[in-house]
Design an enzyme around this catalytic site. Structure first.
Site, PDB file in Angstrom:
ATOM      1  CD  GLU A 254       8.810   0.906  10.392  1.00  0.00           C
ATOM      2  OE1 GLU A 254       7.926   1.365   9.643  1.00  0.00           O
ATOM      3  OE2 GLU A 254       9.507  -0.084  10.086  1.00  0.00           O
TER       4      GLU A 254
ATOM      5  N   PRO B  68       9.968  -6.716  -0.923  1.00  0.00           N
ATOM      6  CG  PRO B  68      10.154  -5.826  -3.078  1.00  0.00           C
ATOM      7  CD  PRO B  68      10.874  -6.698  -2.078  1.00  0.00           C
TER       8      PRO B  68
ATOM      9  CD  GLU C 181       5.258   0.428  12.664  1.00  0.00           C
ATOM     10  OE1 GLU C 181       4.046   0.729  12.726  1.00  0.00           O
ATOM     11  OE2 GLU C 181       6.127   0.937  13.390  1.00  0.00           O
TER      12      GLU C 181
ATOM     13  CG  ASN D 275      -0.458   0.059   2.493  1.00  0.00           C
ATOM     14  OD1 ASN D 275       0.684  -0.350   2.704  1.00  0.00           O
ATOM     15  ND2 ASN D 275      -1.202   0.568   3.442  1.00  0.00           N
TER      16      ASN D 275
HETATM   17  P1  NAP Z   1       0.380  -8.842   4.092  1.00  0.00           P
HETATM   18  O1  NAP Z   1      -0.461  -9.749   3.306  1.00  0.00           O
HETATM   19  O2  NAP Z   1       0.600  -9.142   5.528  1.00  0.00           O
HETATM   20  O3  NAP Z   1       1.777  -8.746   3.317  1.00  0.00           O
HETATM   21  C1  NAP Z   1       2.816  -7.907   3.755  1.00  0.00           C
HETATM   22  C2  NAP Z   1       4.139  -8.481   3.312  1.00  0.00           C
HETATM   23  O4  NAP Z   1       4.326  -9.748   3.936  1.00  0.00           O
HETATM   24  C3  NAP Z   1       4.250  -8.721   1.817  1.00  0.00           C
HETATM   25  O5  NAP Z   1       5.564  -8.451   1.403  1.00  0.00           O
HETATM   26  C4  NAP Z   1       3.942 -10.210   1.707  1.00  0.00           C
HETATM   27  O6  NAP Z   1       4.519 -10.816   0.577  1.00  0.00           O
HETATM   28  C5  NAP Z   1       4.607 -10.722   2.953  1.00  0.00           C
HETATM   29  N1  NAP Z   1       4.107 -12.027   3.387  1.00  0.00           N
HETATM   30  C6  NAP Z   1       2.887 -12.570   3.188  1.00  0.00           C
HETATM   31  N2  NAP Z   1       2.826 -13.788   3.758  1.00  0.00           N
HETATM   32  C7  NAP Z   1       4.031 -14.013   4.314  1.00  0.00           C
HETATM   33  C8  NAP Z   1       4.599 -15.098   5.034  1.00  0.00           C
HETATM   34  N3  NAP Z   1       3.903 -16.189   5.315  1.00  0.00           N
HETATM   35  N4  NAP Z   1       5.876 -14.991   5.443  1.00  0.00           N
HETATM   36  C9  NAP Z   1       6.589 -13.883   5.174  1.00  0.00           C
HETATM   37  N5  NAP Z   1       6.118 -12.823   4.506  1.00  0.00           N
HETATM   38  C10 NAP Z   1       4.840 -12.884   4.072  1.00  0.00           C
HETATM   39  O7  NAP Z   1      -0.170  -7.338   4.077  1.00  0.00           O
HETATM   40  P2  NAP Z   1      -0.586  -6.478   2.826  1.00  0.00           P
HETATM   41  O8  NAP Z   1      -1.913  -6.929   2.362  1.00  0.00           O
HETATM   42  O9  NAP Z   1       0.524  -6.401   1.844  1.00  0.00           O
HETATM   43  O10 NAP Z   1      -0.696  -5.022   3.481  1.00  0.00           O
HETATM   44  C11 NAP Z   1      -1.832  -4.558   4.096  1.00  0.00           C
HETATM   45  C12 NAP Z   1      -1.702  -4.659   5.605  1.00  0.00           C
HETATM   46  O11 NAP Z   1      -0.553  -3.940   6.038  1.00  0.00           O
HETATM   47  C13 NAP Z   1      -2.862  -4.008   6.315  1.00  0.00           C
HETATM   48  O12 NAP Z   1      -3.262  -4.812   7.393  1.00  0.00           O
HETATM   49  C14 NAP Z   1      -2.280  -2.693   6.822  1.00  0.00           C
HETATM   50  O13 NAP Z   1      -2.933  -2.147   7.930  1.00  0.00           O
HETATM   51  C15 NAP Z   1      -0.880  -3.083   7.119  1.00  0.00           C
HETATM   52  N6  NAP Z   1      -0.010  -1.907   7.141  1.00  0.00           N
HETATM   53  C16 NAP Z   1       0.463  -1.469   8.340  1.00  0.00           C
HETATM   54  C17 NAP Z   1       1.257  -0.328   8.397  1.00  0.00           C
HETATM   55  C18 NAP Z   1       1.788   0.179   9.698  1.00  0.00           C
HETATM   56  O14 NAP Z   1       2.692   1.004   9.673  1.00  0.00           O
HETATM   57  N7  NAP Z   1       1.286  -0.272  10.841  1.00  0.00           N
HETATM   58  C19 NAP Z   1       1.570   0.342   7.217  1.00  0.00           C
HETATM   59  C20 NAP Z   1       1.081  -0.126   6.005  1.00  0.00           C
HETATM   60  C21 NAP Z   1       0.283  -1.270   5.983  1.00  0.00           C
HETATM   61  P3  NAP Z   1       3.631 -11.140  -0.731  1.00  0.00           P
HETATM   62  O15 NAP Z   1       3.208  -9.832  -1.270  1.00  0.00           O
HETATM   63  O16 NAP Z   1       4.587 -11.847  -1.613  1.00  0.00           O
HETATM   64  O17 NAP Z   1       2.482 -11.977  -0.268  1.00  0.00           O
END
Ligand code: NAP
Length: 487
Positions: free
Chosen positions: A468, A185, A260, A161
């Site tokens: 962060e 990423p 995060e 995002n």
């Molecule tokens: P996500 O599905 O958790 O994926 C985040 C990252 O983790 C991606 O690079 C993903 O790779 C990787 N990943 C997925 N499964 C994994 C596993 N089993 N082992 C290791 N890495 C794995 O989250 P998203 O859909 O990309 O992002 C949205 C979420 O991020 C929302 O919940 C949002 O609130 C949160 N977010 C939090 C912050 C903060 O600062 N608190 C900031 C931005 C976003 P792949 O893409 O290859 O699956």
């Protein structure tokens, strides 16, 4: 590789991804299709790293570690400063790239690039200011000297995002502290990360200090990297579900974790709020990145006296937004990242409507080839609808009515998350009092935007561990070493 573009804005082919970036070398490959979410068309194909590739990245990070750690803070600072400069010079190309692969409106993408670059400038400054400590023991027996050493090789995992800012928010402090890194990423948005690595190369980041790999096997790759005893840090931004899995994985080798995670931000509007200011703030807090932000207002709690005017004002503003491909400069609300994201939003809205909510604008996905969901306002939402407890991650504003301050605080805290919260009231005493009772890491008081490289960003409860940005961010990448000194 040439990225298929739909705009003349993305002009610099030298920023196009060439492959995995390991030890300062670009390794060609394919296997991950990057898609334009406004059309579903393929934009590019990037390499799919194996576990062996990832372990080679650890080797490269290890080979560069001692040299980078020994590099003078001033020199590390100047490299980060050059990287900031280069990102600023290439802001238009980077923003267009973000819009292409992520779908966000160009105005949001430009904002992201500026925000992302600022982390390099901020940590260029912090690199030379890492404090130590010296004190006498209370008994007077000896002296206490505390130094801060780089924590070691760091695995950085980022979401789609904010493809630029989530990476620089980690790389900046890690490099400033003297750590070498491996960045993974998100598969949906790798092009921005590779483009930034190119600029890092040009800024003078030595080979192996920053390595970037994309993979369709994040689980096995991450497990293998975390199992390697040379890796000492995991900094993750993403969903709470994946964060939990990674915490368990990191426990096996007791790797330090910064997390995060997801959010479920409440946005409280009291009767004494400035209505126009509250509506302006609501639009920013809800619609930055079309709602695909962890800090996005997820639940609007509005006091009875101002409720109807707020619903009418928000409906008017949301209905007026122009929907389209992010890279069309007219667009104010771009597509969602995937069809799955649209399905989730549709499910949450459908559930709320079935329980008695009413859509005053929007309320159903848009037909066509892109992944579009229109700006939507829901009123009369029951407080126990699924939309009140799940992260919407889309352009939907559910509005709930409340009567008393105590009720608003109770509703705001009725969640497992605790990242961001917003309070609108012209009585600053009330706003601060309410804010102090809300369980969140960050609070916007009469303000819909809180992200700032100089501030500590992060959450409590299941929204994360650590911070962060700001002066705190660099602490996540150092270990304190205590010397007991007698003389
Ligand atoms: P996500 O599905 O958790 O994926 C985040 C990252 O983790 C991606 O690079 C993903 O790779 C990787 N990943 C997925 N499964 C994994 C596993 N089993 N082992 C290791 N890495 C794995 O989250 P998203 O859909 O990309 O992002 C949205 C979420 O991020 C929302 O919940 C949002 O609130 C949160 N977010 C939090 C912050 C903060 O600062 N608190 C900031 C931005 C976003 P792949 O893409 O290859 O699956």
């Amino acid at each position: 590789m040439t990225i298929k573009t739909r705009t003349s804005g993305y002009a610099d082919p030298s920023l196009h991804a060439q492959g995995l970036y390991i030890g300062g070398k670009w390794e060609k490959g394919s296997g991950i299709a990057v898609v334009d979410p406004s059309s579903g068309d393929s934009l590019a194909d990037v390499p799919d790293a194996s576990v062996e590739d990832a372990l080679r990245a650890v080797d490269a990070a290890e080979a560069a570690a001692s040299g980078w750690r020994a590099t003078a803070p001033r020199q590390r600072s100047e490299i980060l400063r050059r990287w900031f400069q280069l990102m600023s010079e290439h802001a238009e190309e980077l923003a267009t790239l973000i819009s292409l692969e992520n779908g966000k409106a160009l105005s949001d993408a430009c904002g992201e690039v500026a925000y992302a670059a600022e982390f390099f400038r901020w940590y260029a400054e912090e690199a030379t200011r890492l404090p130590g400590e010296y004190r006498h023991t209370p008994s007077g027996s000896h002296q206490i000297l505390v130094d801060h050493e780089p924590i070691g090789i760091s695995l950085l995992i980022t979401p789609w995002n904010f493809p630029a800012a989530m990476a620089t928010r980690k790389i900046g402090p890690a490099l400033a502290a003297g750590c070498t890194v491996i960045l993974k990423p998100a598969s949906e948005t790798p092009l921005t990360a590779y483009a930034m690595a190119r600029l890092g190369e040009e800024a003078g980041v030595p080979p192996g200090v920053v390595n970037v790999l994309t993979t369709t096997s994040p689980g096995p790759v991450t497990s293998a990297v975390l199992a390697d005893p040379r890796v000492r840090k995991l900094s993750f931004t993403g969903s709470t579900g994946v964060g939990r899995l990674l915490l368990a994985e990191a426990a096996k080798t007791v790797v330090s974790c910064s997390m995060e995670l997801g959010g479920n931000a409440p946005f409280l509007v009291f009767d004494d709020a400035d209505l126009e200011a509250a509506l302006d703030g609501a639009m920013v807090a809800k619609m930055r990145n079309a709602g695909e932000a962890c800090t996005a207002a997820n639940r609007f709690y509005v006091q009875a006296g101002i409720h109807d005017a707020f619903v009418a004002g928000l409906t008017e503003r949301m209905a007026a937004l122009k929907i389209g491909a992010g890279y069309d400069p007219e667009t104010q609300c771009g597509p969602m990242i995937t069809p799955k994201a649209v399905e989730k939003i549709n499910r949450l809205v459908g559930d709320a409507i079935a329980l008695g909510a009413r859509a005053t604008t929007g309320g159903a996905p848009l037909p066509g080839s892109g992944y579009f969901y229109p700006p939507t306002v829901l009123e009369n939402v029951p407080v126990d609808a699924a939309i009140a407890s799940e992260e919407i991650f889309g352009p939907v504003a559910p509005i709930y009515r409340f009567e008393t301050e105590g009720e608003a605080i109770r509703l705001a805290n009725n969640t497992d998350y605790g990242l961001a919260a917003y309070v609108y009231s012209q009585d600053l005493g009330r706003a601060m009092r309410v804010g102090s009772r809300i369980d969140s890491g960050m609070l916007g008081i009469n303000r819909g935007l809180m992200s700032d490289p100089a501030a500590p960003f992060g959450g409590v409860k299941q929204s994360g561990i650590g911070r962060e940005g700001g002066v705190t961010g660099i602490q996540e990448f150092v270990e304190a070493k205590y010397y007991a000194v007698e003389f």
